[in-house]
Design an enzyme around this catalytic site. Structure first.
Site, PDB file in Angstrom:
ATOM      1  N   LYS A   1       0.818  -1.205  -0.298  1.00 43.08           N
ATOM      2  CA  LYS A   1       0.024  -0.041   0.143  1.00 43.08           C
ATOM      3  C   LYS A   1       0.805   1.343   0.088  1.00 43.08           C
ATOM      4  CE  LYS A   1      -0.527  -0.583   4.965  1.00 43.08           C
ATOM      5  NZ  LYS A   1      -0.932  -1.097   6.177  1.00 43.08           N
TER       6      LYS A   1
ATOM      7  N   TYR B   1      16.532  30.609   6.995  1.00 49.35           N
ATOM      8  CA  TYR B   1      15.388  31.431   7.472  1.00 49.35           C
ATOM      9  C   TYR B   1      15.463  31.474   9.081  1.00 49.35           C
ATOM     10  CZ  TYR B   1      13.162  30.984   2.921  1.00 49.35           C
ATOM     11  OH  TYR B   1      12.881  31.118   1.681  1.00 49.35           O
TER      12      TYR B   1
HETATM   13  C1  LIG Z   1       0.045  -2.127   6.626  1.00 45.72           C
HETATM   14  C2  LIG Z   1      -0.885  -3.401   7.045  1.00 45.72           C
HETATM   15  C3  LIG Z   1      -0.010  -4.677   7.409  1.00 45.72           C
HETATM   16  C4  LIG Z   1       1.621  -4.401   7.283  1.00 45.72           C
HETATM   17  O1  LIG Z   1       1.955  -4.099   8.341  1.00 45.72           O
HETATM   18  P1  LIG Z   1       3.773  -3.914   8.531  1.00 45.72           P
HETATM   19  O2  LIG Z   1       3.684  -3.498   9.866  1.00 45.72           O
HETATM   20  O3  LIG Z   1       4.147  -2.797   7.626  1.00 45.72           O
HETATM   21  O4  LIG Z   1       4.197  -5.120   8.249  1.00 45.72           O
HETATM   22  C5  LIG Z   1      -0.676  -5.965   7.702  1.00 45.72           C
HETATM   23  N1  LIG Z   1      -1.978  -5.713   7.715  1.00 45.72           N
HETATM   24  C6  LIG Z   1      -2.850  -4.791   7.579  1.00 45.72           C
HETATM   25  C7  LIG Z   1      -4.235  -4.797   7.597  1.00 45.72           C
HETATM   26  C8  LIG Z   1      -2.203  -3.552   7.247  1.00 45.72           C
HETATM   27  O5  LIG Z   1      -3.228  -2.350   7.075  1.00 45.72           O
END
Ligand SMILES: *Cc1c(COP(=O)(O)O)cnc(C)c1O
Length: 393
Positions: free
Chosen positions: A44, A271
């Protein structure tokens, strides 16, 4: 020669994605998992900023069963690029999205009865029987049906001829801390659900609960599949979770020295005049700033140049930051500097940057902006980097 937006030189600030390391991390993760436990690669948000298409491609080549994504757009991009593996959309779908999910064989998480009914109807219209995963909330209070109300929803999935119950899943709210009591409570609740399913004669092919932290530290919760994101990219979710030797960070952030200033005592930098030179100082300007996702700091953080640490001085700007290279006199214009990653024997980790913004590695990764081109290295030559598609050649 034409001078167009396909062939201009890249700016002297960029991100390198080491696909060789990504592949090695995946091999190490795969080797650490019992062979019957499947691996879902979570890609994702452009694979946490690493480029979803490359990450998905390498993960699938290394034996991942499928990929987990957050949005319809993310999943469609992988389908459009020719990825045919199972793609699980985490979170909640709006009814408007379901036709696209069914048309492109995207697997939906079912959290409640409305989507269940709408998905069953849509699948029937398409003449398909579609796999679904029921998400069970066991204490996280985000998506999913409550564990103590899950059985009736799962039974309804089974009663729909156009739906096929493929998975039942939950998600931990804390799996990477030393104290596992809440994770274990969540897993006990999830186990109540799976035991009830067994008693009801409902078989589920894929029961899954673990993210990276759970994969590392909760082997009793692995079940049929683990969903790994962060660890694939070579980063451990916390300082206390189990280590797998050889896992290395995939992403490096780099820039080249674009100006050098020599300050006289009492002169100021940047800045707000947040840094005053106590004596003669040599300052290198790096053309990368908070507009690229570097934390908005003052007199904190720094870069590696010529294998040594140069502390950041003054306040960071949108497009530039300044580092003190007085103690590294060899530094020249266009030298390569590392903002995140290794150079010489030194390293600046994603956790170091997270500390600067009082946040976590996930936040640092996903905040590097797209104007920093992702350059795939070590196996990236034939790759179409997910974020690279529009990049000049
Ligand atoms: C993002 C996510 C993961 C992965 O988590 P990590 O800590 O990056 O391994 C697994 N399951 C769900 C439902 C997620 O949203």
């Amino acid at each position: 020669m034409t001078f167009n937006s396909q062939n201009f030189p890249l700016r002297p600030a960029w991100i390198e994605i080491d696909l060789g390391r990504l592949r090695r991390n995946l091999k190490l993760i795969r080797r650490d998992l019992p062979p019957q436990v499947r691996l879902m690669a979570i890609v994702k948000d452009e694979a946490y900023g690493h480029g979803a298409l490359d990450a998905a491609r390498v993960a699938l080549e290394e034996g991942a069963w499928g990929c987990g994504l957050s949005t319809l757009e993310e999943a469609m991009a992988l389908r459009d690029a020719g990825v045919t593996a199972p793609l699980l959309l985490l979170g909640q779908r709006h009814e408007e999205e379901l036709e696209w999910c069914v048309a492109h064989d995207l697997t939906v998480c079912v959290n409640e009865p409305h989507v269940l009914r709408a998905l069953a109807k849509t699948a029937a219209l398409f003449g398909k029987r579609v796999p679904v995963h029921v998400k069970v909330h066991t204490g996280m209070s985000r998506y999913g049906v409550r564990w103590d109300e899950a059985l009736p929803l799962i039974e309804r999935v089974c009663a729909e001829p156009s739906l096929q119950l493929e998975g039942v899943m939950t998600h931990f709210s804390q799996s990477d801390e030393r104290d596992k009591s809440f994770a274990n409570l969540q897993f006990a609740r999830f186990s109540e659900v799976t035991a009830a399913l067994e008693r009801a004669g409902i078989s589920v092919r894929l029961k899954h609960a673990c993210n990276s932290g759970g994969f590392l530290d909760l082997p009793h919760a692995h079940q049929d599949m683990v969903r790994v994101g962060l660890l694939m990219f070579g980063v451990f979710p916390s300082a206390v979770c189990r280590r797998i030797a050889g896992i290395e960070p995939v992403m490096s952030v780099k820039a080249r020295v674009a100006a050098i200033q020599t300050l006289k005592p009492g002169e100021v930098v940047g800045y707000g005049m947040r840094y005053t030179a106590p004596d003669v100082r040599r300052i290198a300007v790096l053309p990368i700033g908070y507009g690229d996702g570097y934390p908005r700091v003052r007199n904190a953080g720094g870069a590696l140049i010529r294998g040594r640490r140069a502390p950041l001085v003054g306040g960071i700007a949108m497009d530039a930051l300044m580092v003190d290279v007085t103690d590294i006199p060899e530094v020249q214009m266009w030298d390569e500097a590392v903002l995140m990653g290794c150079q010489g024997g030194e390293e600046i980790t994603v956790h170091d940057l997270a500390k600067l913004k009082n946040s976590v590695s996930y936040d640092v990764f996903t905040n590097w902006r797209l104007r920093l081109r992702r350059k795939p290295v070590n196996g990236g030559d034939q790759a179409v980097c997910g974020l690279e598609t529009a990049a000049p050649k």
